[in-house]
Scaffold this active site. Structure first.
Site, PDB file in Angstrom:
ATOM      1  N   THR A 125     -10.661  11.313   0.499  1.00  0.00           N
ATOM      2  CA  THR A 125     -10.503  11.871   1.838  1.00  0.00           C
ATOM      3  C   THR A 125     -11.801  11.365   3.244  1.00  0.00           C
ATOM      4  OG1 THR A 125     -11.457  13.924   3.157  1.00  0.00           O
ATOM      5  CG2 THR A 125     -12.073  14.024   1.209  1.00  0.00           C
ATOM      6  N   ASP A 126     -11.362  11.472   4.264  1.00  0.00           N
ATOM      7  CA  ASP A 126     -12.809  10.992   5.109  1.00  0.00           C
ATOM      8  C   ASP A 126     -13.642  11.650   5.579  1.00  0.00           C
ATOM      9  OD1 ASP A 126     -11.597  12.886   6.494  1.00  0.00           O
ATOM     10  OD2 ASP A 126     -11.008  11.962   8.506  1.00  0.00           O
ATOM     11  N   GLU A 127     -13.533  13.190   4.634  1.00  0.00           N
ATOM     12  CA  GLU A 127     -14.346  13.993   4.976  1.00  0.00           C
ATOM     13  C   GLU A 127     -16.079  14.203   4.376  1.00  0.00           C
ATOM     14  OE1 GLU A 127     -13.471  18.008   5.441  1.00  0.00           O
ATOM     15  OE2 GLU A 127     -11.376  17.769   5.593  1.00  0.00           O
ATOM     16  N   TYR A 149     -15.811  21.378  -0.670  1.00  0.00           N
ATOM     17  CA  TYR A 149     -15.088  20.781  -1.371  1.00  0.00           C
ATOM     18  C   TYR A 149     -15.792  19.228  -0.729  1.00  0.00           C
ATOM     19  CZ  TYR A 149     -10.652  17.601   0.849  1.00  0.00           C
ATOM     20  OH  TYR A 149      -9.605  17.530   0.819  1.00  0.00           O
ATOM     21  N   LYS A 153     -15.521  16.138  -3.516  1.00  0.00           N
ATOM     22  CA  LYS A 153     -14.719  14.362  -3.410  1.00  0.00           C
ATOM     23  C   LYS A 153     -15.256  12.953  -2.956  1.00  0.00           C
ATOM     24  CE  LYS A 153     -10.238  13.992  -2.501  1.00  0.00           C
ATOM     25  NZ  LYS A 153      -9.376  14.501  -3.385  1.00  0.00           N
TER      26      LYS A 153
HETATM   27  P1  NAD Z   1      -2.445  20.773  -1.916  1.00  0.00           P
HETATM   28  O1  NAD Z   1      -3.786  21.571  -1.633  1.00  0.00           O
HETATM   29  O2  NAD Z   1      -1.266  21.212  -0.624  1.00  0.00           O
HETATM   30  O3  NAD Z   1      -1.940  19.887  -3.204  1.00  0.00           O
HETATM   31  C1  NAD Z   1      -3.079  20.629  -4.613  1.00  0.00           C
HETATM   32  C2  NAD Z   1      -2.268  19.949  -5.717  1.00  0.00           C
HETATM   33  O4  NAD Z   1      -3.166  20.051  -7.087  1.00  0.00           O
HETATM   34  C3  NAD Z   1      -1.801  21.650  -5.622  1.00  0.00           C
HETATM   35  O5  NAD Z   1      -0.062  21.078  -5.780  1.00  0.00           O
HETATM   36  C4  NAD Z   1      -1.688  22.102  -6.590  1.00  0.00           C
HETATM   37  O6  NAD Z   1      -1.444  22.933  -7.359  1.00  0.00           O
HETATM   38  C5  NAD Z   1      -2.520  19.938  -7.559  1.00  0.00           C
HETATM   39  N1  NAD Z   1      -3.320  20.717  -8.647  1.00  0.00           N
HETATM   40  C6  NAD Z   1      -5.172  21.617  -7.858  1.00  0.00           C
HETATM   41  N2  NAD Z   1      -5.923  22.055  -9.385  1.00  0.00           N
HETATM   42  C7  NAD Z   1      -4.972  21.170 -10.398  1.00  0.00           C
HETATM   43  C8  NAD Z   1      -5.632  20.877 -11.120  1.00  0.00           C
HETATM   44  N3  NAD Z   1      -6.731  21.370 -11.971  1.00  0.00           N
HETATM   45  N4  NAD Z   1      -4.771  20.766 -11.994  1.00  0.00           N
HETATM   46  C9  NAD Z   1      -3.804  20.531 -12.036  1.00  0.00           C
HETATM   47  N5  NAD Z   1      -3.166  19.900 -10.788  1.00  0.00           N
HETATM   48  C10 NAD Z   1      -3.778  20.832  -9.765  1.00  0.00           C
HETATM   49  O7  NAD Z   1      -3.568  19.521  -1.646  1.00  0.00           O
HETATM   50  P2  NAD Z   1      -2.950  17.987  -0.163  1.00  0.00           P
HETATM   51  O8  NAD Z   1      -2.827  18.299   1.322  1.00  0.00           O
HETATM   52  O9  NAD Z   1      -1.349  17.781  -0.865  1.00  0.00           O
HETATM   53  O10 NAD Z   1      -4.039  16.647  -0.448  1.00  0.00           O
HETATM   54  C11 NAD Z   1      -3.340  15.980  -2.030  1.00  0.00           C
HETATM   55  C12 NAD Z   1      -5.000  15.210  -1.779  1.00  0.00           C
HETATM   56  O11 NAD Z   1      -4.920  14.637  -0.506  1.00  0.00           O
HETATM   57  C13 NAD Z   1      -6.217  15.625  -2.397  1.00  0.00           C
HETATM   58  O12 NAD Z   1      -6.583  15.246  -2.645  1.00  0.00           O
HETATM   59  C14 NAD Z   1      -6.540  15.696  -0.860  1.00  0.00           C
HETATM   60  O13 NAD Z   1      -8.506  15.713  -1.080  1.00  0.00           O
HETATM   61  C15 NAD Z   1      -6.562  14.726  -0.891  1.00  0.00           C
HETATM   62  N6  NAD Z   1      -6.290  14.445   0.578  1.00  0.00           N
HETATM   63  C16 NAD Z   1      -5.522  15.870   1.795  1.00  0.00           C
HETATM   64  C17 NAD Z   1      -5.668  15.436   3.557  1.00  0.00           C
HETATM   65  C18 NAD Z   1      -5.204  16.541   4.246  1.00  0.00           C
HETATM   66  O14 NAD Z   1      -5.381  16.381   5.302  1.00  0.00           O
HETATM   67  N7  NAD Z   1      -4.348  17.769   3.712  1.00  0.00           N
HETATM   68  C19 NAD Z   1      -6.233  14.205   4.505  1.00  0.00           C
HETATM   69  C20 NAD Z   1      -6.815  13.693   2.998  1.00  0.00           C
HETATM   70  C21 NAD Z   1      -7.170  13.990   1.390  1.00  0.00           C
HETATM   71  P1  TYD Z   2      -8.189  21.983   8.090  1.00  0.00           P
HETATM   72  O1  TYD Z   2      -7.082  22.086   8.219  1.00  0.00           O
HETATM   73  O2  TYD Z   2      -8.835  23.309   7.540  1.00  0.00           O
HETATM   74  O3  TYD Z   2      -9.152  21.082   7.733  1.00  0.00           O
HETATM   75  P2  TYD Z   2     -10.084  20.175   7.846  1.00  0.00           P
HETATM   76  O4  TYD Z   2     -11.156  21.403   7.686  1.00  0.00           O
HETATM   77  O5  TYD Z   2      -9.959  19.673   6.152  1.00  0.00           O
HETATM   78  O6  TYD Z   2      -9.918  18.751   8.817  1.00  0.00           O
HETATM   79  O7  TYD Z   2      -9.076  22.110  10.016  1.00  0.00           O
HETATM   80  C1  TYD Z   2      -8.712  21.584  11.037  1.00  0.00           C
HETATM   81  C2  TYD Z   2     -10.036  21.822  12.213  1.00  0.00           C
HETATM   82  O8  TYD Z   2      -9.200  23.290  12.258  1.00  0.00           O
HETATM   83  C3  TYD Z   2     -11.118  22.045  11.482  1.00  0.00           C
HETATM   84  O9  TYD Z   2     -11.844  21.215  12.545  1.00  0.00           O
HETATM   85  C4  TYD Z   2     -11.161  22.775  11.450  1.00  0.00           C
HETATM   86  C5  TYD Z   2      -9.736  23.877  12.287  1.00  0.00           C
HETATM   87  N1  TYD Z   2      -9.797  25.350  12.244  1.00  0.00           N
HETATM   88  C6  TYD Z   2      -9.813  26.514  13.117  1.00  0.00           C
HETATM   89  O10 TYD Z   2     -10.410  26.006  14.233  1.00  0.00           O
HETATM   90  N2  TYD Z   2      -9.064  27.443  12.418  1.00  0.00           N
HETATM   91  C7  TYD Z   2      -8.426  27.453  11.377  1.00  0.00           C
HETATM   92  O11 TYD Z   2      -7.664  28.873  11.027  1.00  0.00           O
HETATM   93  C8  TYD Z   2      -8.772  26.254  10.648  1.00  0.00           C
HETATM   94  C9  TYD Z   2      -7.542  26.726   9.168  1.00  0.00           C
HETATM   95  C10 TYD Z   2      -8.927  25.490  10.979  1.00  0.00           C
END
Ligand code: NAD
Ligand code: TYD
Length: 335
Positions: A125-127, A149, A153
């Site tokens: 992640t970019d975070e 979080y 990561k």
């Molecule tokens: P999500 O929360 O929707 O899904 C996570 C999945 O991992 C779920 O299916 C969960 O059951 C599984 N999981 C959790 N703990 C586990 C464990 N101990 N063993 C096996 N499975 C497990 O997440 P997402 O949004 O699909 O993100 C997927 C990946 O991409 C993550 O690594 C996240 O850090 C990364 N990522 C997400 C975003 C975003 O915007 N959602 C952006 C950049 C990177």
């Molecule tokens: P989120 O989807 O939780 O992603 P991340 O924090 O990992 O970037 O949040 C996206 C942005 O929206 C973040 O700046 C936090 C804000 N946010 C709200 O304003 N209200 C909400 O209810 C949530 C969940 C997030």
């Protein structure tokens, strides 16, 4: 690469990736390995469950014995790791599962990659770069995570780097910006806003809403992961995003406009602790591999909104039980 273990493949991005890969590579065999936490959902994979090149194994990435057994049984040659605890707000409430899964779980997968000589790709992640008030993060910038979080990561990324250097594990990392699109659990900002707006409920906007995120369409991210897994240089990190950021308040306004709802639904609520004001990625390294996102922010958001409007069967049942307990803790009791 042929037999791929997709850890966390029942979550939002992982399930989109599985569908995309099964469609693109007719000779690949995909094994989803997922613990099915609150965020994992087999409904996300319902349309591929009968595909003969897809298998599902319920398991925890912290369970080394089951990881090894799955790798051997399915003759896995590649791990693409999506499994993680992913929600910043939950990591602020309780970071325990984040450390277990995101850090220890990554270690277990790296050990398997080392032992069986597997190709390993980490979905990062970019975070990990922390808040970037000006300019854009390059892959070589320091990691300055500011939420539990992001720290979990970043720890995973550092562990991977150490396995690349010390154990010569053939690994790559992508660091993606915020994803939006089908099957995102309705606790992240965009799906909370969209599903609340559909029901005429308030959109809880943290603080002044002037935080910026690069909201990219999930399939663009999936294409980038595919590209790096096949053509990325081993040992390297690649940022993935559109390179354009949007204010959260503008995202909320566009959600309402797309649904024909009034802006009075926006409700400012107390800000997130340690809230990162802005993330921004320099994506030139990935562009040099030939990648361009197919969607800009407006296209990505309008496809996302349309999907939630057409797929109430998927999200409505999720907004009950554990979800409502979390919602109350996060939004009602914090006021
Ligand atoms: P999500 O929360 O929707 O899904 C996570 C999945 O991992 C779920 O299916 C969960 O059951 C599984 N999981 C959790 N703990 C586990 C464990 N101990 N063993 C096996 N499975 C497990 O997440 P997402 O949004 O699909 O993100 C997927 C990946 O991409 C993550 O690594 C996240 O850090 C990364 N990522 C997400 C975003 C975003 O915007 N959602 C952006 C950049 C990177
Ligand atoms: P989120 O989807 O939780 O992603 P991340 O924090 O990992 O970037 O949040 C996206 C942005 O929206 C973040 O700046 C936090 C804000 N946010 C709200 O304003 N209200 C909400 O209810 C949530 C969940 C997030």
């Amino acid at each position: 690469m042929q037999n791929i273990l997709i850890t966390g493949g029942a979550g939002f991005i992982g399930s989109n990736f599985v569908r995309y890969m099964l469609g693109k590579y007719p000779n690949y065999y995909l094994v989803v390995y997922d613990k099915l936490t609150y965020a994992g959902n087999l409904d996300n994979l319902r349309d591929v469950e009968n595909n003969p090149r897809y298998r599902f194994v319920k398991g925890d990435i912290c369970d080394a014995a089951l990881v090894e057994r799955t790798v051997t049984e399915h003759k896995i040659d590649t791990i693409i790791n999506f499994a993680a605890e992913t929600h910043v707000d939950r990591s602020i409430m309780d970071a325990d599962a984040f450390i277990r899964t995101d850090v220890y779980g990554t270690y277990v997968l790296l050990e398997a990659a080392k032992k069986f000589g597997l190709r390993y790709h980490q979905v990062g992640t970019d975070e990990v770069y922390g808040a970037v008030l000006e300019g854009a993060s390059k892959e070589t910038d320091s990691l300055l995570p500011r939420s539990p979080y992001a720290a979990s990561k970043a720890s995973a990324d550092l562990l991977i780097h150490s396995y690349i250097v010390t154990h010569k594990v053939a690994a790559t990392i992508t660091r993606g910006a915020n994803n939006i699109g089908p099957y995102q659990y309705p606790e992240k900002a965009v799906p909370v806003f969209v599903t609340n707006a559909i029901d005429n409920f308030p959109l809880p906007l943290y603080g002044d809403g002037k935080q910026m995120r690069d909201y990219q369409f999930v399939l663009d991210h999936c294409e980038a992961i595919d590209l790096v897994a096949h053509q990325g240089k081993l040992g390297q990190v690649y940022n993935v995003g559109t390179g354009h950021e949007t204010y959260n308040i503008d995202m909320a306004r566009l959600v309402l406009k797309l649904l024909g709802k009034p802006e009075s639904l926006i409700q400012h609520v107390p800000d997130r602790a340690g809230h990162d004001r802005r993330y921004s990625l320099d994506v030139n390294k990935l562009r040099a591999l030939g990648w361009e996102p197919a969607h800009d922010f407006e296209e990505a958001l309008s496809k996302t909104v349309k999907w939630y409007v057409e797929n109430e069967w998927w999200w409505r049942k999720l907004k009950s039980g554990e979800y409502l307990e979390y919602y109350k803790k996060q939004y009602v009791e914090r006021q």
